[in-house]
Write an enzyme that holds these catalytic residues in place. Sequence first.
Site, mmCIF file in Angstrom:
data_model
loop_
_atom_site.group_PDB
_atom_site.id
_atom_site.type_symbol
_atom_site.label_atom_id
_atom_site.label_comp_id
_atom_site.label_asym_id
_atom_site.label_seq_id
_atom_site.Cartn_x
_atom_site.Cartn_y
_atom_site.Cartn_z
ATOM 1 N N LYS A 60 -3.409 22.602 4.219
ATOM 2 C CA LYS A 60 -3.999 22.031 3.091
ATOM 3 C C LYS A 60 -4.849 20.836 3.459
ATOM 4 C CE LYS A 60 -1.546 19.015 0.580
ATOM 5 N NZ LYS A 60 -1.967 17.743 0.396
ATOM 6 N N ASN A 61 -4.356 19.964 4.103
ATOM 7 C CA ASN A 61 -5.035 18.646 4.517
ATOM 8 C C ASN A 61 -6.305 18.789 5.312
ATOM 9 O OD1 ASN A 61 -3.450 17.717 2.739
ATOM 10 N ND2 ASN A 61 -2.257 16.298 3.999
ATOM 11 N N CYS B 250 -0.291 6.529 -7.181
ATOM 12 C CA CYS B 250 0.282 7.775 -7.221
ATOM 13 C C CYS B 250 1.918 7.650 -7.011
ATOM 14 C CB CYS B 250 -0.279 8.941 -6.304
ATOM 15 S SG CYS B 250 0.147 8.613 -4.576
ATOM 16 N N ARG C 287 -2.268 3.070 -2.877
ATOM 17 C CA ARG C 287 -3.107 3.972 -2.451
ATOM 18 C C ARG C 287 -4.613 3.344 -2.943
ATOM 19 N NH1 ARG C 287 -1.714 10.197 -2.283
ATOM 20 N NH2 ARG C 287 -2.715 10.067 -0.436
ATOM 21 N N ASP D 238 4.222 12.926 6.410
ATOM 22 C CA ASP D 238 4.226 14.072 5.768
ATOM 23 C C ASP D 238 5.543 14.737 6.163
ATOM 24 O OD1 ASP D 238 2.070 13.340 4.101
ATOM 25 O OD2 ASP D 238 0.729 14.684 4.931
ATOM 26 N N ARG E 87 1.737 22.749 -4.791
ATOM 27 C CA ARG E 87 0.600 21.933 -4.096
ATOM 28 C C ARG E 87 0.470 22.192 -2.887
ATOM 29 N NH1 ARG E 87 1.240 16.306 -4.852
ATOM 30 N NH2 ARG E 87 -0.863 16.536 -3.508
HETATM 31 C C1 EPZ Z 1 -4.060 11.644 3.927
HETATM 32 O O1 EPZ Z 1 -4.112 10.974 2.736
HETATM 33 C C2 EPZ Z 1 -3.176 12.980 3.451
HETATM 34 N N1 EPZ Z 1 -3.756 13.547 2.212
HETATM 35 C C3 EPZ Z 1 -1.679 12.495 2.975
HETATM 36 O O2 EPZ Z 1 -1.064 13.692 2.720
HETATM 37 C C4 EPZ Z 1 -0.864 11.734 4.220
HETATM 38 O O3 EPZ Z 1 0.099 11.303 3.793
HETATM 39 C C5 EPZ Z 1 -1.813 10.596 4.694
HETATM 40 O O4 EPZ Z 1 -3.263 11.134 4.854
HETATM 41 C C6 EPZ Z 1 -1.331 9.953 5.917
HETATM 42 O O5 EPZ Z 1 -1.366 10.824 7.114
HETATM 43 C C7 EPZ Z 1 -4.681 14.406 2.611
HETATM 44 O O6 EPZ Z 1 -4.965 14.572 3.545
HETATM 45 C C8 EPZ Z 1 -5.262 15.234 1.428
HETATM 46 P P1 EPZ Z 1 -4.637 7.417 4.192
HETATM 47 P P2 EPZ Z 1 -5.165 9.634 2.643
HETATM 48 O O7 EPZ Z 1 -5.942 6.808 3.544
HETATM 49 O O8 EPZ Z 1 -6.213 10.155 3.352
HETATM 50 C C9 EPZ Z 1 -4.012 2.923 2.876
HETATM 51 C C10 EPZ Z 1 0.400 15.130 1.652
HETATM 52 O O9 EPZ Z 1 1.467 15.034 0.945
HETATM 53 N N2 EPZ Z 1 -5.244 2.706 2.527
HETATM 54 O O10 EPZ Z 1 -4.853 7.878 5.563
HETATM 55 O O11 EPZ Z 1 -4.898 9.303 1.124
HETATM 56 C C11 EPZ Z 1 -3.064 3.864 2.258
HETATM 57 O O12 EPZ Z 1 -2.655 3.133 0.897
HETATM 58 C C12 EPZ Z 1 -0.489 13.856 1.524
HETATM 59 O O13 EPZ Z 1 -0.240 16.228 1.835
HETATM 60 C C13 EPZ Z 1 -5.878 1.567 2.140
HETATM 61 O O14 EPZ Z 1 -5.268 0.641 2.153
HETATM 62 O O15 EPZ Z 1 -4.024 8.508 3.412
HETATM 63 C C14 EPZ Z 1 -1.870 4.002 2.960
HETATM 64 O O16 EPZ Z 1 -1.313 3.011 3.122
HETATM 65 C C15 EPZ Z 1 0.267 12.636 0.912
HETATM 66 N N3 EPZ Z 1 -7.060 1.418 1.727
HETATM 67 C C16 EPZ Z 1 -2.687 4.101 4.103
HETATM 68 O O17 EPZ Z 1 -3.817 3.429 4.391
HETATM 69 C C17 EPZ Z 1 -8.039 2.397 1.465
HETATM 70 O O18 EPZ Z 1 -9.286 2.417 1.025
HETATM 71 C C18 EPZ Z 1 -2.995 5.552 4.917
HETATM 72 O O19 EPZ Z 1 -3.713 6.170 3.824
HETATM 73 C C19 EPZ Z 1 -7.391 3.879 2.033
HETATM 74 C C20 EPZ Z 1 -5.988 3.871 2.563
#
Ligand code: EPZ
Length: 430
Positions: free
Chosen positions: A22-23, A126, A131, A317, A409
């Site tokens: 998915k991701n 969320c 996020r 995850d 999902r």
């Molecule tokens: C991706 O989300 C995945 N989603 C998530 O999977 C996964 O948990 C996550 O990466 C971490 O591996 C998809 O690929 C669709 P991040 P993403 O930006 O990209 C912070 C699932 O269950 N952050 O790497 O949204 C954020 O809050 C989902 O399939 C900022 O602070 O995650 C988090 O603490 C859930 N500022 C950390 O970085 C920003 O601008 C990592 O988030 C962006 C992120």
Amino acid sequence: MDRIRIVGGNALNGIIPISGAKNAALPLMIASLLTSDTLTLENVPHLADVEGLIRILGNHGVDIAVNGRREHQDGSYSRTVHFTCRTVADTTAPYELVSKMRASFWVIGPLLAREGQARVSLPGGCAIGTRPVDLFIEGLTALGAEMEIDGGYINAKAPKGGLIGARYTFPKVSVGATHVMLMAASLARGTTVIGNAAREPEVVDLANCLNAMGAKISGAGTSTITIEGVTSLSGARHRVLPDRIETGTYAMAVAMTGGDVTLSGTDITLLDTAIEAIRRAGAEVSAVDGGIRVIGHGDAIRPVDIVTEPFPGFPTDLQAQFMGLMTRAHGVSHVTETIFENRFMHVQELARLGAKITLSGQTARIEGVTRLRGAPVMATDLRASVSLVIAGLAAEGETMVSRVYHLDRGFERLEEKLTRCGAIVERISD
Ligand code: EPZ
């Protein structure tokens, strides 16, 4: 609303085909906005999030054709989807759509790169945390974009002549912001160097696909990625990589219930850290031709401490699923979540099955119990809900999981895959 009924106690034996990730599929689909040619993706999973993104991309002008599904001997399906965005119909991604699926915010990268502008709703928080999107704003600003927040939307505008390559180092690792920078910088003028980039296999998959479309990206999979901008991208054909989270989830299920299962169509090297943890917990995991074999010993689970980290660390995850496994370990284990601040909603639900878990800040202390007992539980997010399924498979009696739309999902044909291996799992549609 559908529910899933599980009668626990059966070992799992057989073959579970692993779907496309998915991701990986989501950013790859979004990359179709970068070209007027057709991007063909193979191995696209049939999931609620994928269908949701298909609708969102349609709104931006992407024509989508889905090829018939063909069932293979091991029960897997392959689905090929063609995406063609001759012209971008709309550079606005509205709140109603972005709030339903966070990843749709990522359209900001290709829209800005191809059309010079984008108006994209802020996704909001969320269930698993706040996020924020500050890293996207900083990264795109570094490429010369003007980014302004207005009425819950980000208005992004590229300089005349398009985005400009730059050096930018993320203060924190973000998968989504790395995807967006790869897509945006591919069509920028000049060279971009991203520091502290996410190293997840899904980032590598996106870079490979973009390169097949004519981009010039090197270093994906390391923390420094270099992108030489090109003036246009073409179509390509690309196969979505296997889902490492689905792989790890079923491996943990087998470790929990006992049994002998081959996870087909996947690759052990995508999840080394999680495999190591599963082995330490007592299951035998080995690479076999075309997949992974897992032999679980059910009652002989050992306690293992884990800490979630960006790749190649233990994936957030898989945190909930591993905690599910640890509820029946012989001894005390600790699970520390460092990526999302609120990703422990499964704790209360696992407690309903008899698990003994106490939370202290970002660490859960799990005291293994000799048995879990089935109970009605509620799914709270995608990965949390599958941890309840795993626990239900090992619990005595009946577990009824409600709100299964969370599961839909991200887990393709979950009931069918588990039932084929001897589990008693059925979907009840009310
Ligand atoms: C991706 O989300 C995945 N989603 C998530 O999977 C996964 O948990 C996550 O990466 C971490 O591996 C998809 O690929 C669709 P991040 P993403 O930006 O990209 C912070 C699932 O269950 N952050 O790497 O949204 C954020 O809050 C989902 O399939 C900022 O602070 O995650 C988090 O603490 C859930 N500022 C950390 O970085 C920003 O601008 C990592 O988030 C962006 C992120």
